[in-house]
Design an enzyme around this catalytic site. Structure first.
Site, PDB file in Angstrom:
ATOM      1  N   SER A  29       9.066   4.034  -1.716  1.00  0.00           N
ATOM      2  CA  SER A  29       9.661   3.427  -0.526  1.00  0.00           C
ATOM      3  C   SER A  29       8.921   3.940   0.713  1.00  0.00           C
ATOM      4  O   SER A  29       7.756   4.348   0.629  1.00  0.00           O
ATOM      5  CB  SER A  29      11.141   3.784  -0.484  1.00  0.00           C
ATOM      6  OG  SER A  29      11.739   3.239   0.659  1.00  0.00           O
ATOM      7  N   TYR A  42       7.917  -5.879   5.569  1.00  0.00           N
ATOM      8  CA  TYR A  42       7.477  -4.682   4.834  1.00  0.00           C
ATOM      9  C   TYR A  42       8.596  -3.640   4.786  1.00  0.00           C
ATOM     10  O   TYR A  42       9.013  -3.196   3.708  1.00  0.00           O
ATOM     11  CB  TYR A  42       6.223  -4.090   5.495  1.00  0.00           C
ATOM     12  CG  TYR A  42       5.863  -2.728   4.944  1.00  0.00           C
ATOM     13  CD1 TYR A  42       5.340  -2.600   3.668  1.00  0.00           C
ATOM     14  CD2 TYR A  42       6.081  -1.567   5.690  1.00  0.00           C
ATOM     15  CE1 TYR A  42       5.027  -1.359   3.137  1.00  0.00           C
ATOM     16  CE2 TYR A  42       5.764  -0.323   5.171  1.00  0.00           C
ATOM     17  CZ  TYR A  42       5.242  -0.222   3.898  1.00  0.00           C
ATOM     18  OH  TYR A  42       4.954   1.009   3.381  1.00  0.00           O
ATOM     19  N   LYS A  69      11.261  -2.333   1.663  1.00  0.00           N
ATOM     20  CA  LYS A  69      11.451  -0.922   1.275  1.00  0.00           C
ATOM     21  C   LYS A  69      12.939  -0.540   1.385  1.00  0.00           C
ATOM     22  O   LYS A  69      13.445   0.249   0.592  1.00  0.00           O
ATOM     23  CB  LYS A  69      10.593  -0.009   2.155  1.00  0.00           C
ATOM     24  CG  LYS A  69       9.099  -0.247   2.009  1.00  0.00           C
ATOM     25  CD  LYS A  69       8.605   0.070   0.603  1.00  0.00           C
ATOM     26  CE  LYS A  69       7.129  -0.182   0.428  1.00  0.00           C
ATOM     27  NZ  LYS A  69       6.624   0.140  -0.903  1.00  0.00           N
TER      28      LYS A  69
HETATM   29  N1  NAP Z   1       0.393   4.775   4.021  1.00  0.00           N
HETATM   30  C1  NAP Z   1       1.597   5.182   4.354  1.00  0.00           C
HETATM   31  O1  NAP Z   1       1.806   5.887   5.369  1.00  0.00           O
HETATM   32  C2  NAP Z   1       2.775   4.812   3.513  1.00  0.00           C
HETATM   33  C3  NAP Z   1       4.037   5.177   3.961  1.00  0.00           C
HETATM   34  C4  NAP Z   1       5.148   4.836   3.204  1.00  0.00           C
HETATM   35  C5  NAP Z   1       4.986   4.173   2.012  1.00  0.00           C
HETATM   36  N2  NAP Z   1       3.766   3.824   1.590  1.00  0.00           N
HETATM   37  C6  NAP Z   1       3.684   3.084   0.319  1.00  0.00           C
HETATM   38  O2  NAP Z   1       2.707   3.650  -0.518  1.00  0.00           O
HETATM   39  C7  NAP Z   1       2.262   2.649  -1.439  1.00  0.00           C
HETATM   40  C8  NAP Z   1       0.745   2.680  -1.491  1.00  0.00           C
HETATM   41  O3  NAP Z   1       0.258   2.339  -0.212  1.00  0.00           O
HETATM   42  P1  NAP Z   1      -1.042   2.999   0.428  1.00  0.00           P
HETATM   43  O4  NAP Z   1      -0.656   3.480   1.759  1.00  0.00           O
HETATM   44  O5  NAP Z   1      -1.667   3.927  -0.538  1.00  0.00           O
HETATM   45  O6  NAP Z   1      -1.935   1.710   0.668  1.00  0.00           O
HETATM   46  P2  NAP Z   1      -3.286   1.199  -0.026  1.00  0.00           P
HETATM   47  O7  NAP Z   1      -4.325   2.258   0.013  1.00  0.00           O
HETATM   48  O8  NAP Z   1      -3.572  -0.114   0.604  1.00  0.00           O
HETATM   49  O9  NAP Z   1      -2.854   0.990  -1.540  1.00  0.00           O
HETATM   50  C9  NAP Z   1      -2.118  -0.109  -1.958  1.00  0.00           C
HETATM   51  C10 NAP Z   1      -2.430  -0.347  -3.408  1.00  0.00           C
HETATM   52  O10 NAP Z   1      -1.617  -1.435  -3.863  1.00  0.00           O
HETATM   53  C11 NAP Z   1      -2.491  -2.388  -4.475  1.00  0.00           C
HETATM   54  N3  NAP Z   1      -1.953  -3.727  -4.354  1.00  0.00           N
HETATM   55  C12 NAP Z   1      -1.729  -4.426  -3.225  1.00  0.00           C
HETATM   56  N4  NAP Z   1      -1.273  -5.646  -3.533  1.00  0.00           N
HETATM   57  C13 NAP Z   1      -1.231  -5.719  -4.879  1.00  0.00           C
HETATM   58  C14 NAP Z   1      -0.875  -6.729  -5.790  1.00  0.00           C
HETATM   59  N5  NAP Z   1      -0.476  -7.931  -5.396  1.00  0.00           N
HETATM   60  N6  NAP Z   1      -0.943  -6.454  -7.112  1.00  0.00           N
HETATM   61  C15 NAP Z   1      -1.356  -5.251  -7.536  1.00  0.00           C
HETATM   62  N7  NAP Z   1      -1.722  -4.248  -6.727  1.00  0.00           N
HETATM   63  C16 NAP Z   1      -1.661  -4.489  -5.410  1.00  0.00           C
HETATM   64  C17 NAP Z   1      -3.798  -2.260  -3.730  1.00  0.00           C
HETATM   65  O11 NAP Z   1      -4.835  -2.862  -4.476  1.00  0.00           O
HETATM   66  P3  NAP Z   1      -6.064  -3.603  -3.712  1.00  0.00           P
HETATM   67  O12 NAP Z   1      -6.970  -2.516  -3.245  1.00  0.00           O
HETATM   68  O13 NAP Z   1      -6.652  -4.459  -4.779  1.00  0.00           O
HETATM   69  O14 NAP Z   1      -5.465  -4.387  -2.577  1.00  0.00           O
HETATM   70  C18 NAP Z   1      -3.897  -0.753  -3.632  1.00  0.00           C
HETATM   71  O15 NAP Z   1      -4.338  -0.213  -4.836  1.00  0.00           O
HETATM   72  C19 NAP Z   1       2.834   1.332  -0.951  1.00  0.00           C
HETATM   73  O16 NAP Z   1       3.958   0.994  -1.718  1.00  0.00           O
HETATM   74  C20 NAP Z   1       3.247   1.642   0.470  1.00  0.00           C
HETATM   75  O17 NAP Z   1       4.288   0.831   0.912  1.00  0.00           O
HETATM   76  C21 NAP Z   1       2.638   4.124   2.312  1.00  0.00           C
END
Ligand code: NAP
Length: 441
Positions: free
Chosen positions: A220, A243, A247
């Site tokens: 989340s 988004y 969550k």
């Molecule tokens: N960054 C933050 O500060 C933060 C904060 C709270 C929560 N989160 C959560 O952490 C999780 C990972 O995010 P991240 O920050 O690490 O971002 P990220 O680096 O963009 O990673 C997202 C991952 O999800 C994959 N993905 C996206 N759409 C997809 C789909 N339709 N089917 C399969 N895989 C898919 C992406 O693959 P591709 O490379 O192929 O697009 C990538 O591997 C998410 O759930 C996000 O909401 C992040």
């Protein structure tokens, strides 16, 4: 005899989605480190990770193997020869899925079902924001005037209201039976599908591989505040905060998943009799970390890293900044022994486990306050180790009381019912579609 049996059953299988970047990759690295450090020598980690295509899968496998080799060299530096023991204890393998294409989700499930190996932990990490961009003047103003709050609960993303996923069945070969019914295929919200529903369907299709001790871990966000989600808009199709809303939906589903009111729906999702012991669901979040999710230019990302560290030094508990530090909560929930997790939740209530940070850059796992639920669904109870105080708290958050707690539970039951209805509807729709029709991989 009993110990011989348990020693034989020594493979611990995890599946992490969206592992080619950011948090997903960091979770894989952290799982390797913590598994080797905390689990007995008789246990092997089978780490399955998903990407959207083979090229990303190969590159991720290469990077994970390189990370593992480096960990082995470091272990050897401390204890000569230990790497030969450790090397056999981790097996890494990529699988493919695009969560916005339900036929690929079904195909992954069938692939794993055919192997008949149980899944100990699944981590539903993949996700998208669906933002159309950022309102830069607003972002700069908010950061200059309200730095900690503006970077923890941002309100300067430009929404793409009504963003729908591509059709699931239209466009398949016309000989396919499923196309007959696809003309009336309803829209699916893209953010909802990528962040929640794709994983939800996968949970159902993989249910035969779960045991009562399996864990389904959802990722989340700290920004999932109550105003970001409207219960009348399950798929966030009318939302300006799709988004964050997706969550918030995740929080509500997981936190109510063990309540009797949700039991009939959780049972059908997990394909178990109502009274059976089911695998448990958990919700975690990484705090604020810098990854490619916001789609920023590398130079701005560098600037963001510096800014986020300043925010941490100003005392924000929710800015781990580095994905590896942000992965601490997911790795903890994946690997913690039952007396550290399910017993803890049984005693203090079901929690949203976040990755918190100190000004000295030490990460820890902490309970997060959730609007309408509190820290564990128990009014007035703040278990030790929760993040409290005003610095990390959403300013509009009301203290949980009897009324809001009751409402949270009722909303949770309604959401579970609607999710199950949608799942059944889509399962029927996809039933006759041939998996051979997926041309992408
Ligand atoms: N960054 C933050 O500060 C933060 C904060 C709270 C929560 N989160 C959560 O952490 C999780 C990972 O995010 P991240 O920050 O690490 O971002 P990220 O680096 O963009 O990673 C997202 C991952 O999800 C994959 N993905 C996206 N759409 C997809 C789909 N339709 N089917 C399969 N895989 C898919 C992406 O693959 P591709 O490379 O192929 O697009 C990538 O591997 C998410 O759930 C996000 O909401 C992040």
């Amino acid at each position: 005899m009993a110990s011989q049996v348990s020693e034989k059953k020594s493979t611990f299988t995890t599946l992490v989605t969206g592992a080619n970047s950011g948090l997903g990759f960091a979770i894989c690295c952290r799982l390797i480190d913590e598994f080797l450090a905390t689990r007995p020598q008789t246990q092997t980690l089978q780490l399955l990770f998903s990407t959207r295509d083979k090229r990303k899968g190969d590159a991720t496998l290469h990077r994970l193997n390189a990370y593992f080799q480096k960990a082995l060299r470091e272990a050897n530096g401390r204890t000569l020869g230990i790497s030969r023991l450790l090397e056999a204890r981790v097996k890494i393998e990529g699988v493919l899925v695009d969560l916005t294409e339900l036929l690929t989700v079904k195909r992954l499930a069938e692939q794993l079902l055919s192997r008949e190996e149980r899944l100990d932990v699944v981590i539903w990490n993949a996700g998208i924001t669906g933002y159309a961009g950022l309102n830069w003047p607003k972002a700069v103003w908010h950061m200059c005037t309200d730095l900690i709050h503006a970077t923890t609960y941002p309100t300067y993303a430009l929404p793409d209201i009504g963003l729908a996923a591509k059709w699931q069945l239209r466009g398949l070969r016309s000989t396919d039976q499923a196309t007959a019914g696809s003309a009336d295929e309803p829209k699916l919200g893209q953010v909802f599908l990528a962040n929640v529903f794709g994983h939800y369907m996968l949970t159902h299709w993989l249910a035969p591989l779960f045991t009562p001790s399996s864990r389904v871990i959802w990722i989340s966000s700290i920004s999932a505040t109550p105003p970001t989600f409207d219960i009348e808009d399950l798929q966030c199709l009318r939302s300006e905060t799709a988004y964050e809303g997706s969550k918030r939906l995740t929080d509500m589903l997981v936190l109510t998943s063990e309540l009797p009111s949700a039991a009939p729906y959780v049972s059908t999702l997990l394909d178990t009799p109502r009274e059976a012991v089911k695998p448990k669901m958990y919700v975690t979040h990484p705090g604020v970390i810098v990854t490619s999710i916001a789609g920023l230019h590398w130079f701005i990302s560098f600037f963001m890293v510096c800014t986020m560290h300043v925010v941490r030094l100003f005392g924000s508990p929710w800015h781990p900044v580095s994905p590896y530090k942000g992965a601490v909560s997911a790795a903890f929930v994946a690997l913690a022994p039952p007396d550290q997790l399910s017993d803890l939740e049984a005693r203090d209530g079901k929690g949203k486990w976040g990755s918190a940070i100190s000004v000295y850059n030490d990460e820890r796992v902490a309970r997060t306050e959730v609007g309408g639920w509190g820290f564990g669904g128990k009014i007035g109870k703040v278990p030790a180790g929760s993040v409290t105080g005003t610095k990390g708290r959403y300013r509009g958050l009301q203290d949980t009381n009897e009324v809001s707690r009751q409402q949270f539970e009722e909303d949770g039951r309604r959401l579970w019912r609607e999710m199950e209805e949608l799942r059944v509807e889509w399962e029927e729709r996809l039933e006759s579609a041939s998996l051979e029709n997926i041309g992408k991989f």
